[in-house]
Design an enzyme around this catalytic site. Sequence first.
Site, PDB file in Angstrom:
ATOM      1  N   CYS A 145      -5.994  44.550  69.074  1.00 11.51           N
ATOM      2  CA  CYS A 145      -6.650  43.467  68.326  1.00 11.51           C
ATOM      3  C   CYS A 145      -5.858  42.176  68.312  1.00 11.51           C
ATOM      4  O   CYS A 145      -6.363  41.140  68.732  1.00 11.51           O
ATOM      5  CB  CYS A 145      -6.881  43.906  66.883  1.00 11.51           C
ATOM      6  N   ALA A 170      10.293  42.570  60.257  1.00 11.08           N
ATOM      7  CA  ALA A 170      10.740  41.929  61.499  1.00 11.08           C
ATOM      8  C   ALA A 170      10.910  43.000  62.571  1.00 11.08           C
ATOM      9  O   ALA A 170      11.163  44.163  62.275  1.00 11.08           O
ATOM     10  CB  ALA A 170      12.056  41.211  61.260  1.00 11.08           C
ATOM     11  N   ASN A 216      -6.889  38.298  60.766  1.00 12.77           N
ATOM     12  CA  ASN A 216      -5.964  38.751  61.803  1.00 12.77           C
ATOM     13  C   ASN A 216      -4.917  37.681  62.118  1.00 12.77           C
ATOM     14  O   ASN A 216      -3.740  37.975  62.260  1.00 12.77           O
ATOM     15  CB  ASN A 216      -6.728  39.095  63.089  1.00 12.77           C
ATOM     16  N   GLU A 242     -15.006  44.805  61.109  1.00 14.16           N
ATOM     17  CA  GLU A 242     -14.125  45.909  60.677  1.00 14.16           C
ATOM     18  C   GLU A 242     -12.712  45.380  60.485  1.00 14.16           C
ATOM     19  O   GLU A 242     -12.313  44.439  61.167  1.00 14.16           O
ATOM     20  CB  GLU A 242     -14.150  47.047  61.709  1.00 14.16           C
ATOM     21  N   PHE A 243     -11.994  45.982  59.535  1.00 18.61           N
ATOM     22  CA  PHE A 243     -10.595  45.593  59.287  1.00 18.61           C
ATOM     23  C   PHE A 243      -9.732  46.854  59.387  1.00 18.61           C
ATOM     24  O   PHE A 243      -8.854  47.084  58.566  1.00 18.61           O
ATOM     25  CB  PHE A 243     -10.452  44.955  57.900  1.00 18.61           C
ATOM     26  N   LEU A 244     -10.040  47.679  60.366  1.00 20.58           N
ATOM     27  CA  LEU A 244      -9.385  48.983  60.462  1.00 20.58           C
ATOM     28  C   LEU A 244      -8.082  48.877  61.236  1.00 20.58           C
ATOM     29  O   LEU A 244      -8.048  48.258  62.297  1.00 20.58           O
ATOM     30  CB  LEU A 244     -10.297  49.969  61.208  1.00 20.58           C
ATOM     31  N   PHE A 259       3.304  42.952  55.923  1.00 23.23           N
ATOM     32  CA  PHE A 259       3.444  42.278  57.221  1.00 23.23           C
ATOM     33  C   PHE A 259       4.639  41.333  57.250  1.00 23.23           C
ATOM     34  O   PHE A 259       4.583  40.241  57.796  1.00 23.23           O
ATOM     35  CB  PHE A 259       2.129  41.583  57.625  1.00 23.23           C
ATOM     36  N   GLY A 278       1.721  44.157  68.922  1.00 21.52           N
ATOM     37  CA  GLY A 278       0.931  44.467  70.119  1.00 21.52           C
ATOM     38  C   GLY A 278      -0.393  45.027  69.648  1.00 21.52           C
ATOM     39  O   GLY A 278      -0.831  44.743  68.534  1.00 21.52           O
ATOM     40  N   ASP A 323     -23.281  56.175  73.915  1.00 22.12           N
ATOM     41  CA  ASP A 323     -22.344  55.530  74.841  1.00 22.12           C
ATOM     42  C   ASP A 323     -22.900  55.690  76.244  1.00 22.12           C
ATOM     43  O   ASP A 323     -23.663  56.633  76.514  1.00 22.12           O
ATOM     44  CB  ASP A 323     -20.958  56.190  74.734  1.00 22.12           C
TER      45      ASP A 323
HETATM   46  C1  UDX Z   1      -4.738  45.223  63.170  1.00 23.28           C
HETATM   47  C2  UDX Z   1      -5.200  44.822  61.759  1.00 23.28           C
HETATM   48  O1  UDX Z   1      -4.283  45.355  60.800  1.00 23.28           O
HETATM   49  C3  UDX Z   1      -6.611  45.307  61.493  1.00 23.28           C
HETATM   50  O2  UDX Z   1      -7.050  44.836  60.235  1.00 23.28           O
HETATM   51  C4  UDX Z   1      -7.524  44.763  62.582  1.00 23.28           C
HETATM   52  O3  UDX Z   1      -8.839  45.213  62.393  1.00 23.28           O
HETATM   53  C5  UDX Z   1      -7.022  45.186  63.965  1.00 23.28           C
HETATM   54  O4  UDX Z   1      -5.666  44.754  64.125  1.00 23.28           O
HETATM   55  P1  UDX Z   1      -3.740  47.409  64.308  1.00 23.28           P
HETATM   56  O5  UDX Z   1      -3.658  46.617  65.555  1.00 23.28           O
HETATM   57  O6  UDX Z   1      -4.278  48.792  64.377  1.00 23.28           O
HETATM   58  O7  UDX Z   1      -4.643  46.642  63.218  1.00 23.28           O
HETATM   59  O8  UDX Z   1      -2.281  47.555  63.719  1.00 23.28           O
HETATM   60  P2  UDX Z   1      -1.353  46.943  62.579  1.00 23.28           P
HETATM   61  O9  UDX Z   1      -0.861  48.060  61.742  1.00 23.28           O
HETATM   62  O10 UDX Z   1      -1.968  45.819  61.883  1.00 23.28           O
HETATM   63  O11 UDX Z   1      -0.117  46.445  63.466  1.00 23.28           O
HETATM   64  C6  UDX Z   1      -0.297  45.532  64.521  1.00 23.28           C
HETATM   65  C7  UDX Z   1       1.016  45.217  65.192  1.00 23.28           C
HETATM   66  O12 UDX Z   1       1.834  44.442  64.326  1.00 23.28           O
HETATM   67  C8  UDX Z   1       1.846  46.437  65.561  1.00 23.28           C
HETATM   68  O13 UDX Z   1       2.372  46.240  66.869  1.00 23.28           O
HETATM   69  C9  UDX Z   1       2.940  46.469  64.529  1.00 23.28           C
HETATM   70  O14 UDX Z   1       4.112  47.067  65.017  1.00 23.28           O
HETATM   71  C10 UDX Z   1       3.138  44.994  64.259  1.00 23.28           C
HETATM   72  N1  UDX Z   1       3.687  44.712  62.917  1.00 23.28           N
HETATM   73  C11 UDX Z   1       2.947  44.979  61.804  1.00 23.28           C
HETATM   74  C12 UDX Z   1       4.934  44.117  62.789  1.00 23.28           C
HETATM   75  O15 UDX Z   1       5.618  43.848  63.802  1.00 23.28           O
HETATM   76  N2  UDX Z   1       5.414  43.819  61.560  1.00 23.28           N
HETATM   77  C13 UDX Z   1       4.706  44.068  60.417  1.00 23.28           C
HETATM   78  O16 UDX Z   1       5.206  43.756  59.326  1.00 23.28           O
HETATM   79  C14 UDX Z   1       3.436  44.676  60.550  1.00 23.28           C
END
Ligand code: UDX
Length: 445
Positions: free
Chosen positions: A258, A250, A206, A149-151, A247, A255, A34
Amino acid sequence: MQESRKIGIVGAGWVGLVTGGCFAELGHNVIVRDIVEERIESLRAGRMPFHEPNLPEMLEKNRERLRYTTAAEELGEADVLFICVQTPPTYSGDADLSYVWNALDDLPRSERRQILVMKSTVPVGTGDKVRAALEARNLSNVGYASNPEFLAEGNAVRDFLNPDRIVIGAFHEEDAVSVEALYSGIEAPIVRTDVQSAEMIKLAANAFLMTRISFINEIANVCEAVGADVVEVARGVGLDHRLGPHFLRAGIGYGGSCFPKDSLALKQLASNSGYHFQLLSAVIEVNELQKRRVIAKLQKHLGKLRGKKVALLGLAFKPGTDDMREAPSLVLASRLLAEGVEVRAWDPVARPTELLKGAQICDSVLEAVTGADAAVIVTEWDDLRTLASDAVRDAMARPLIVDGRNLLDPDETRAAGFAYEGIGRPTSPFEALAQTAEPPPRVQR
Ligand code: UDX
């Protein structure tokens, strides 16, 4: 036992450290580079720059196989180099690739054939541009692959080691084979494809997850209008094997680092190519409006908000992280402050004093709710499952809970003496008013 390779990681951010730590766990030797000196020093001293469950333990356990450096030359030893730098949005909504170009500028020359692997989320077509940039720098012996990545934050180590799939897009078969070999030890379907399709898989996955969230949020809003319960609806819908349960929670919107950024990048990518991606535009707009619906719910119970005290409970964009990027709490707090509300804010991990200027950051839930006219569950932290307690009810000026994540049971919460508003769940119109001395407020929807 698989062959151990030398892996270079460009960027000691969240993706870089999870990727580096997990490859070390798989038996590879990893050099993490880094440009920020303090970050590298902290990592050498065993201090984590952010909160991610299981990552500190993983880095510690594999200390012997992990090296941290600011020196780009050290990356010359690596067989494979993973680019894990940020790609923030520019003013135009496109992804800013300047960190990627900086990484290429710093690339040391190596006698061996190295492979550059893109982990960062980038627009479709980036691979072609990187290929051209490598040629222009006389680095034509460097291979290239896209391996998105799908993390998910808070679950990243598990996601890396137990992925649903591993996507590898390469210009040359031999590069794809080398990248795939790094993952041996992990059981998952491998999607070998061209570079453009690999780049698109990440953006499309995404976008589809966000579409599901905005879809269920709109269903929730209709449920409120017609008296159905979105939690029941999502359960019934999600049991259809063609749809699945994921997903469909509601709430007050998505946020994070990603979704908001990647949806804009995909929208821009489409419009730059002459296509108006209507559905994605609607998904983004629904999410923006969803955060603001809490204000109407508060007005329904409290009337004018000026001078009222509201506790925002949970500030990170989701539980299990201290990440405040694009957190709905930020929009909510600034909307409330603009309405003249006294905002108290609590989170078990995030400490966003700078970002939440004007809000009072509290050390405990009880401190935040004391004297409050309403408590809003913004992030579904486990600590908030017991919010509907006697102590909280007695501490509040008015026992009103707006549950932005449908975390609590509405009947139990009401039985505990609270007025309750969820998202997409039936409410009795003015149940809180019996407890106030004020005239009935105007309903603003
Ligand atoms: C996401 C993707 O899941 C991941 O694969 C990608 O690489 C990066 O973006 P992340 O942002 O860490 O990961 O969180 P995630 O658990 O997916 O939730 C994202 C947002 O969606 C959160 O604000 C969460 O509160 C919201 N969410 C998720 C909902 O409002 N409802 C749901 O049913 C699921």
